[in-house]
Design a protein around this motif. Structure first.
Motif, PDB file in Angstrom:
ATOM      1  N   THR A 194      15.111   1.683   1.855  1.00 17.65           N
ATOM      2  CA  THR A 194      13.815   1.399   1.227  1.00 17.65           C
ATOM      3  C   THR A 194      12.991   0.463   2.102  1.00 17.65           C
ATOM      4  O   THR A 194      11.805   0.701   2.332  1.00 17.65           O
ATOM      5  N   LEU A 195      13.617  -0.582   2.616  1.00 15.92           N
ATOM      6  CA  LEU A 195      12.886  -1.527   3.468  1.00 15.92           C
ATOM      7  C   LEU A 195      12.408  -0.861   4.757  1.00 15.92           C
ATOM      8  O   LEU A 195      11.260  -1.052   5.177  1.00 15.92           O
ATOM      9  N   ARG A 196      13.260  -0.063   5.379  1.00 13.92           N
ATOM     10  CA  ARG A 196      12.858   0.650   6.600  1.00 13.92           C
ATOM     11  C   ARG A 196      11.706   1.606   6.311  1.00 13.92           C
ATOM     12  O   ARG A 196      10.765   1.727   7.098  1.00 13.92           O
ATOM     13  N   TYR A 197      11.805   2.300   5.189  1.00 13.91           N
ATOM     14  CA  TYR A 197      10.785   3.273   4.793  1.00 13.91           C
ATOM     15  C   TYR A 197       9.442   2.577   4.556  1.00 13.91           C
ATOM     16  O   TYR A 197       8.402   3.017   5.049  1.00 13.91           O
ATOM     17  N   LEU A 198       9.462   1.483   3.809  1.00 14.35           N
ATOM     18  CA  LEU A 198       8.228   0.739   3.542  1.00 14.35           C
ATOM     19  C   LEU A 198       7.648   0.166   4.822  1.00 14.35           C
ATOM     20  O   LEU A 198       6.425   0.180   5.024  1.00 14.35           O
ATOM     21  N   ALA A 199       8.504  -0.346   5.696  1.00 13.07           N
ATOM     22  CA  ALA A 199       8.040  -0.895   6.973  1.00 13.07           C
ATOM     23  C   ALA A 199       7.386   0.206   7.813  1.00 13.07           C
ATOM     24  O   ALA A 199       6.345  -0.020   8.449  1.00 13.07           O
ATOM     25  N   MET A 221       5.707 -11.128   1.718  1.00 13.24           N
ATOM     26  CA  MET A 221       4.564 -10.709   0.892  1.00 13.24           C
ATOM     27  C   MET A 221       4.627 -11.243  -0.529  1.00 13.24           C
ATOM     28  O   MET A 221       5.704 -11.464  -1.065  1.00 13.24           O
ATOM     29  N   HIS A 222       3.450 -11.397  -1.101  1.00 11.42           N
ATOM     30  CA  HIS A 222       3.336 -11.696  -2.523  1.00 11.42           C
ATOM     31  C   HIS A 222       4.011 -10.561  -3.294  1.00 11.42           C
ATOM     32  O   HIS A 222       3.921  -9.394  -2.898  1.00 11.42           O
ATOM     33  N   GLN A 223       4.688 -10.873  -4.361  1.00 12.24           N
ATOM     34  CA  GLN A 223       5.431  -9.869  -5.126  1.00 12.24           C
ATOM     35  C   GLN A 223       4.543  -8.719  -5.594  1.00 12.24           C
ATOM     36  O   GLN A 223       4.957  -7.561  -5.570  1.00 12.24           O
ATOM     37  N   ASP A 224       3.309  -9.015  -5.994  1.00 14.44           N
ATOM     38  CA  ASP A 224       2.404  -7.951  -6.436  1.00 14.44           C
ATOM     39  C   ASP A 224       2.094  -6.972  -5.301  1.00 14.44           C
ATOM     40  O   ASP A 224       2.017  -5.759  -5.522  1.00 14.44           O
ATOM     41  N   ASP A 225       1.912  -7.503  -4.096  1.00 20.11           N
ATOM     42  CA  ASP A 225       1.649  -6.634  -2.950  1.00 20.11           C
ATOM     43  C   ASP A 225       2.864  -5.756  -2.657  1.00 20.11           C
ATOM     44  O   ASP A 225       2.727  -4.545  -2.441  1.00 20.11           O
ATOM     45  N   TYR A 226       4.038  -6.354  -2.665  1.00 18.50           N
ATOM     46  CA  TYR A 226       5.259  -5.590  -2.422  1.00 18.50           C
ATOM     47  C   TYR A 226       5.435  -4.495  -3.480  1.00 18.50           C
ATOM     48  O   TYR A 226       5.737  -3.349  -3.143  1.00 18.50           O
ATOM     49  N   ASP A 227       5.224  -4.831  -4.743  1.00 18.25           N
ATOM     50  CA  ASP A 227       5.375  -3.849  -5.824  1.00 18.25           C
ATOM     51  C   ASP A 227       4.374  -2.700  -5.680  1.00 18.25           C
ATOM     52  O   ASP A 227       4.710  -1.537  -5.905  1.00 18.25           O
ATOM     53  N   THR A 228       3.148  -3.026  -5.278  1.00 16.00           N
ATOM     54  CA  THR A 228       2.136  -1.988  -5.074  1.00 16.00           C
ATOM     55  C   THR A 228       2.540  -1.072  -3.929  1.00 16.00           C
ATOM     56  O   THR A 228       2.465   0.158  -4.047  1.00 16.00           O
ATOM     57  N   ILE A 229       2.989  -1.648  -2.838  1.00 15.97           N
ATOM     58  CA  ILE A 229       3.432  -0.859  -1.681  1.00 15.97           C
ATOM     59  C   ILE A 229       4.606   0.021  -2.068  1.00 15.97           C
ATOM     60  O   ILE A 229       4.651   1.206  -1.724  1.00 15.97           O
ATOM     61  N   ASN A 230       5.534  -0.525  -2.814  1.00 21.24           N
ATOM     62  CA  ASN A 230       6.734   0.234  -3.227  1.00 21.24           C
ATOM     63  C   ASN A 230       6.334   1.429  -4.094  1.00 21.24           C
ATOM     64  O   ASN A 230       6.823   2.542  -3.899  1.00 21.24           O
ATOM     65  N   GLN A 231       5.453   1.211  -5.062  1.00 23.20           N
ATOM     66  CA  GLN A 231       5.011   2.316  -5.926  1.00 23.20           C
ATOM     67  C   GLN A 231       4.224   3.362  -5.142  1.00 23.20           C
ATOM     68  O   GLN A 231       4.443   4.563  -5.293  1.00 23.20           O
ATOM     69  N   LEU A 232       3.316   2.906  -4.294  1.00 23.73           N
ATOM     70  CA  LEU A 232       2.502   3.845  -3.519  1.00 23.73           C
ATOM     71  C   LEU A 232       3.355   4.663  -2.559  1.00 23.73           C
ATOM     72  O   LEU A 232       3.102   5.856  -2.349  1.00 23.73           O
ATOM     73  N   SER A 233       4.383   4.065  -2.009  1.00 26.79           N
ATOM     74  CA  SER A 233       5.232   4.770  -1.040  1.00 26.79           C
ATOM     75  C   SER A 233       5.992   5.933  -1.677  1.00 26.79           C
ATOM     76  O   SER A 233       6.378   6.867  -0.970  1.00 26.79           O
ATOM     77  N   SER A 234       6.167   5.903  -2.986  1.00 27.74           N
ATOM     78  CA  SER A 234       6.869   6.997  -3.643  1.00 27.74           C
ATOM     79  C   SER A 234       6.079   8.305  -3.597  1.00 27.74           C
ATOM     80  O   SER A 234       6.627   9.371  -3.827  1.00 27.74           O
ATOM     81  N   VAL A 235       4.815   8.216  -3.275  1.00 33.77           N
ATOM     82  CA  VAL A 235       3.967   9.402  -3.192  1.00 33.77           C
ATOM     83  C   VAL A 235       4.230  10.188  -1.907  1.00 33.77           C
ATOM     84  O   VAL A 235       4.137  11.396  -1.893  1.00 33.77           O
ATOM     85  N   PHE A 236       4.596   9.492  -0.843  1.00 32.52           N
ATOM     86  CA  PHE A 236       4.753  10.144   0.462  1.00 32.52           C
ATOM     87  C   PHE A 236       6.075  10.872   0.565  1.00 32.52           C
ATOM     88  O   PHE A 236       7.072  10.502   0.087  1.00 32.52           O
TER      89      PHE A 236
END
Length: 130
Positions: free
Chosen positions: A97-102, A115-130
């Motif tokens: 997950t970390l490699r994928y998000l990076a 990162m701020h937790q909100d930013d990380y959570d947003t990135i994590n959710q958005l990455s599920s689309v790709f």
């Protein structure tokens, strides 16, 4: 916010939308942090549907300050294989997950930790689309 994100989903998840696996009414519940970021104006999509996230708290170090992240809009099969290289996905899901998000954010893993937790959570959710 939902209609703006739907345009993005229509590009990246068109099959799932057509097949009813993703429904517009479920988006706020499925992607709450993404919806918040869109409503706050921190997550925007350009004309080519590339997302850019303005960070709640910029990442600062001696060399640079990062205030926004522009995502890659696709991960090719060979790139996914490189991200997965050396990992047993069942045992190393966190590392994957970390490699994928990076990879998607074009930032080092260490930046994800800062990162701020909100930013990380947003990135994590958005990455599920790709």
């Amino acid at each position: 916010a939902v209609s703006e994100f739907m345009k993005f989903l229509k590009v990246h998840k068109s099959k799932e939308l057509k097949r009813g696996k993703i429904k517009e009414v479920d988006i706020p519940e499925e992607y709450p942090d993404v919806m918040d970021a869109v409503m706050e104006g921190r997550l925007v999509f350009d004309d080519n549907h590339h997302p850019t996230l303005k960070l709640k708290e910029p990442l600062k170090d001696d060399a640079e300050t990062i205030s926004e992240i522009t995502f890659r809009n696709r991960i090719r099969p060979s790139e996914r294989a490189n991200v997965m290289s050396g990992l047993n996905i069942e045992k190393d899901l966190g590392k994957f997950t970390l490699r994928y998000l990076a990879f998607l954010t074009q930032r080092p893993i260490a930046d994800l930790d800062r990162m701020h937790q909100d930013d990380y959570d947003t990135i994590n959710q958005l990455s599920s689309v790709f």
